[in-house]
Motif scaffolding. Structure first.
Motif, short mmCIF file in Angstrom:
data_model
loop_
_atom_site.label_atom_id
_atom_site.label_comp_id
_atom_site.label_asym_id
_atom_site.label_seq_id
_atom_site.Cartn_x
_atom_site.Cartn_y
_atom_site.Cartn_z
N ASP A 205 82.60 -87.52 -57.93
CA ASP A 205 82.86 -88.51 -56.99
C ASP A 205 82.58 -88.11 -55.73
N VAL A 207 83.98 -89.62 -53.27
CA VAL A 207 85.23 -90.12 -52.41
C VAL A 207 86.06 -89.10 -52.34
N ILE A 217 92.16 -90.77 -56.43
CA ILE A 217 91.04 -90.86 -55.51
C ILE A 217 91.76 -91.73 -54.36
N CYS A 218 90.65 -91.75 -53.39
CA CYS A 218 90.89 -92.82 -52.02
C CYS A 218 89.60 -93.61 -51.99
N PRO A 219 89.16 -94.71 -52.79
CA PRO A 219 88.04 -95.31 -52.53
C PRO A 219 87.65 -96.03 -51.15
N SER A 220 88.66 -96.36 -50.42
CA SER A 220 88.47 -96.89 -49.15
C SER A 220 87.89 -96.08 -48.06
N ALA A 221 88.39 -94.69 -48.20
CA ALA A 221 87.92 -93.55 -47.24
C ALA A 221 86.44 -93.30 -47.38
N ALA A 222 85.80 -93.75 -48.52
CA ALA A 222 84.50 -93.91 -48.62
C ALA A 222 83.47 -94.70 -47.70
N THR A 223 84.26 -95.50 -47.28
CA THR A 223 83.68 -96.73 -46.38
C THR A 223 84.39 -96.95 -45.08
N VAL A 232 82.63 -97.18 -56.73
CA VAL A 232 82.68 -96.05 -56.25
C VAL A 232 81.22 -95.54 -56.42
N CYS A 388 95.58 -95.04 -48.27
CA CYS A 388 94.62 -94.95 -49.35
C CYS A 388 95.21 -95.79 -50.69
N GLU A 390 95.71 -98.55 -52.77
CA GLU A 390 94.72 -99.80 -52.99
C GLU A 390 95.51 -100.85 -53.58
#
Length: 525
Positions: A205, A207, A217-223, A232, A388, A390
């Motif tokens: 990943d 992210v 994980i922190c999916p929002s940090a990838a955008t 992801v 982060c 969700e």
């Protein structure tokens, strides 16, 4: 010698006759209530087994699509024990909102989040009391088969009838949209897990996330966008096959459309009663989520830092201006007001209704508090920020996490069995009002179902934020069924009886204003 009958025997016989008479009357009322919900050719909501006497077992049925069997919890005359009644209410209220409670606490702040859960639980419980009492305050009319929308029609005429239908449809369609978004999410992650496992693919990943076996994980940090239920991105050594899989197995662009082939035919069935047999999975799913949260917290530990009004890199303030986002979610989380009369009318001891309803609300609030507080407190900050968390807390665990994979499987199958029931209830309420028939023709039903499915697909494609959908629909339908109608009906009843006082008037006007402010705030924050 003349035959002699002891007075005690006469009393015993009379008691037996009265008991049988009361039992038959109650049974006929229940059969009449279910027969009003649908046409005579459709058996989904007509006199289910649990309305008939059963000495060994009881079938519990809820208008919201929950059906399950409970053994040896009835007195043998078709009445539920308090334990069964409490469990019915708890099971009906526990829904998808539980996945967004940790996010709501993050939006409100840890301390204010806990306070708001307690206050909203008490407020919605009080309004639920007013709903239960509203039917009993109507004199000279047999209201034994009425639900709260019938009470609204009695007090407000055609406006009450159509407005209650509108807000009831908002709650149903809102729930179906949330289900479609979540089913797309769960199906996407489940398919990705199976594909990677079957092809022995190791993915990395990109992210941010923690290291170790209990990865978060922190999916929002990838955008650069706010936290959303987004796909992801992955990198892999087997690029060709994996990139092709990614192209055709995308959370927002393809998977929501795949569900149409599975669920649309189910929605067009005349009777979805078959799916009610699987709804006990809802209880299993909630219990498993509580277990998952407990195990994850035990491995991750507690990560809290109290900053009352200032925000830093890893923690959020204890009080935040975004708190109405949590109250919107909680309005739907504690929403049972449009069917609570039905759930309580088969309670064996009617004098215990207030007590049993209070216990059920306490257990629901306790479940929400436990899941929300544990997830928020155990979220690993640092290295990740509490921001982060969700809107669906399962998105904070990667798709290859075994416990999260099992949770997604449970929830996916449970939602796929509940979804046709919700669609059936929407069809019964809407089409019967306009055409006098829950199934006027396949064309009518297909148009309605395509509209509902289209709304779900559109939201999963362009706005896959379950927290946002829940709070908007919760604040909207809650305005009518939780805050406005119960308070207005109570004040009108007191006024007609000459018992309305200034404290009661001010209190219930304040409750109405709270509901209105709750709805307006959803669009401002």
């Amino acid at each position: 010698r003349p035959f002699h009958v002891e007075p005690t025997n006469i009393v015993s016989v009379n008691d037996d006759i009265q008991r049988v008479t009361d039992e038959a009357s109650a049974m006929n009322k229940r059969i009449h209530y279910y027969s009003r919900l649908t046409s005579s050719s459709d058996r989904a909501l007509i006199a289910p087994d649990h309305v008939l006497p059963a000495p060994e077992e009881i079938y519990v049925y809820s208008p919201l699509g929950t059906a399950f069997k409970v053994d040896t919890c009835t007195d043998g005359y078709g009445k539920n024990s308090s334990l069964v009644t409490i469990f019915m209410i708890w099971n009906t209220m526990m829904g998808t909102s539980i996945l967004s409670i940790p996010w709501g606490i993050k939006q409100a702040g840890f301390t204010s989040g806990i306070i708001l859960i307690l206050l909203m639980g008490i407020l919605t419980l009080y309004c639920c009391y007013r709903v239960v009492k509203s039917r009993q305050m109507i004199p000279l009319i047999d209201t034994s088969n009425w639900e709260f929308p019938d009470v609204c029609k009695h007090y407000f005429g055609s406006f009450g009838q159509w407005s209650s239908l509108l807000f009831s449809m908002i709650s149903l369609v809102g729930a179906m949209v949330v289900y479609w978004v979540l089913m797309s999410n769960f199906l996407f992650n489940t398919g990705k897990f199976i594909y990677n496992y079957a092809h022995d693919i190791n993915v990395t990943d990109i992210v941010p996330g923690t290291n170790g076996s209990n990865k978060v994980i922190c999916p929002s940090a990838a955008t650069s966008h706010p936290p959303e239920n987004r796909s992801v991105m992955f990198s892999s050594g087997n690029n060709t096959g994996f990139e092709l899989f990614e192209k055709w197995w995308n959370k927002s662009q393809t998977v929501p459309f795949y569900l149409i082939a599975i669920l649309l035919p189910m929605l067009n069935l005349k009777s979805p009663s078959f799916f009610a047999k699987f709804n006990v999975l809802g209880t299993v799913s909630v219990v498993y989520l509580v277990f998952l949260v407990t195990v994850k917290a035990a491995h991750l530990g507690i990560h809290l830092e109290f900053n009352w009004f200032t925000e830093n890199e890893f923690f959020v303030p204890e009080f935040r201006i975004l708190f109405p986002q949590l109250t919107g979610v909680l309005t739907l989380a504690f929403f049972i007001h449009n069917c609570v009369i039905t759930l309580l009318q088969n309670n064996r001891n009617q004098e215990n209704n207030v007590r049993d309803l209070s216990i059920a609300y306490f257990l629901v609030g306790l479940t929400y508090l436990y899941v929300g507080v544990i997830i928020f407190a155990s979220f690993p900050s640092p290295p990740l920020s509490k921001e982060c968390i969700e809107q669906n807390f399962l998105d904070n665990f990667p798709s290859d996490d075994i416990m999260s994979f099992v949770a997604r499987i449970f929830l996916l199958f449970q939602m796929m069995t509940v979804y046709p029931l919700l669609g059936y209830l929407a069809r019964v309420q809407l089409l019967r009002q306009f055409f006098g028939n829950a199934y006027p023709s396949l064309f009518h039903v297909l148009i309605l179902n395509l509209t509902i499915v289209g709304a779900g697909v559109a939201m999963a494609r362009f706005y896959p934020n379950i927290g946002g959908i829940i709070r908007y629909s919760g604040a909207t339908c809650g305005l009518a069924f939780v805050f406005v109608y119960p308070s207005l009906i109570y004040m009108i009843s007191l006024h007609r009886a000459g018992q309305l006082t200034w404290p009661a008037l001010i209190t219930h006007i304040f409750i109405i204003l709270l509901g209105l402010a709750n709805l307006i705030a959803q669009f401002l924050l």
